[in-house]
Enzyme design. Structure first.
Site, PDB file in Angstrom:
ATOM      1  N   ASP A  51       0.880  -1.161   0.000  1.00 28.59           N
ATOM      2  CA  ASP A  51       0.000   0.000   0.000  1.00 28.59           C
ATOM      3  C   ASP A  51       0.922   1.217   0.000  1.00 28.59           C
ATOM      4  O   ASP A  51       2.095   1.130   0.390  1.00 28.59           O
ATOM      5  CB  ASP A  51      -0.888  -0.019   1.247  1.00 28.59           C
ATOM      6  CG  ASP A  51      -1.829   1.173   1.296  1.00 28.59           C
ATOM      7  OD1 ASP A  51      -2.288   1.617   0.224  1.00 28.59           O
ATOM      8  OD2 ASP A  51      -2.096   1.664   2.404  1.00 28.59           O
TER       9      ASP A  51
ATOM     10  N   ASP B 215      -0.041   5.015   0.906  1.00 25.92           N
ATOM     11  CA  ASP B 215      -0.252   5.928   2.036  1.00 25.92           C
ATOM     12  C   ASP B 215      -0.150   5.181   3.360  1.00 25.92           C
ATOM     13  O   ASP B 215      -0.858   4.205   3.580  1.00 25.92           O
ATOM     14  CB  ASP B 215      -1.628   6.596   1.943  1.00 25.92           C
ATOM     15  CG  ASP B 215      -1.766   7.472   0.702  1.00 25.92           C
ATOM     16  OD1 ASP B 215      -0.724   7.757   0.087  1.00 25.92           O
ATOM     17  OD2 ASP B 215      -2.892   7.856   0.365  1.00 25.92           O
TER      18      ASP B 215
END
Length: 210
Positions: free
Chosen positions: A9, A11
């Site tokens: 991922d 963020d």
């Protein structure tokens, strides 16, 4: 490491843009007279822009037409992108950079699996524009996490089976998406408090021990 690829991922894992998201969504919420705080903001992590807006609108007394929702989402994104311009390679920590380089040196494929439509822009700002072997993001998916689409597509881009992939996430929706994709997962931050993850990490560097 038994995995051929790691899907990250963006963020909250590779870099941190939560503060920018918060400021941008708060600006939209304030314009509508809606209360917006960290509790609401935490529910937005890992989900798409329109789903985030719908969560915020739960506290709105009326019903907005779809055209106005789209306009608000675009307004948020424009303000968010203006804030992202402040990002630079300084926003990539030495720990993350060194760990990524060590993983690559071991011959492991590295990919991004993010619901953000700004993933490539952010990667460029922090100096990783051409670093990853594949980027699956909000521009190529129709369903956001916890749907597994973003991770499944990342594996397809890498031409690697899901069972050979490890997902690194900081949000529960992301861990659920990894489970739904039949992929092992390593949880950082808030996600580490849930039992769904295959591994719980105290730091990004812990990936080297898996």
């Amino acid at each position: 490491m038994k995995y051929k690829a790691i899907i990250f991922d963006l963020d909250g894992v590779i870099c941190f843009t939560d503060a920018y998201h918060y400021l941008a969504w708060k600006k939209v919420a304030d314009s509508l007279g809606i209360n917006f705080d960290e509790t609401v903001n935490n529910r937005l992590r890992g989900v798409s822009r329109m789903e985030s807006l719908n969560i915020i609108l739960e506290n709105y007394p009326g019903e907005l037409p779809e055209t106005e929702k789209l306009s608000l989402a675009e307004e948020k994104n424009n303000y968010y992108k203006s804030l992202l311009k402040e990002m630079s390679p300084a926003d990539l920590s030495d720990e993350v950079k060194d760990t990524l380089l060590q993983l690559r040196a071991r011959g492991i494929k590295l990919a991004i699996g993010s619901s953000s439509q700004n993933a490539r822009f952010i990667l460029k700002r922090i100096g990783l524009g051409d670093f990853f072997d594949a980027v699956s993001d909000g521009t190529n998916i129709s369903k956001s996490k916890p749907d597994p689409e973003v991770f499944i597509k990342a594996a397809q881009y890498l031409d690697i089976t899901g069972e050979d992939c490890l997902v690194v996430e900081d949000a529960l929706a992301g861990i659920q998406a990894a489970v739904n994709a039949n992929m092992d997962s390593a949880a950082l931050g808030d996600a580490a408090q849930y039992d769904l993850a295959t591994y719980r990490l105290d730091s990004f560097r812990d990936l080297l021990e898996i």
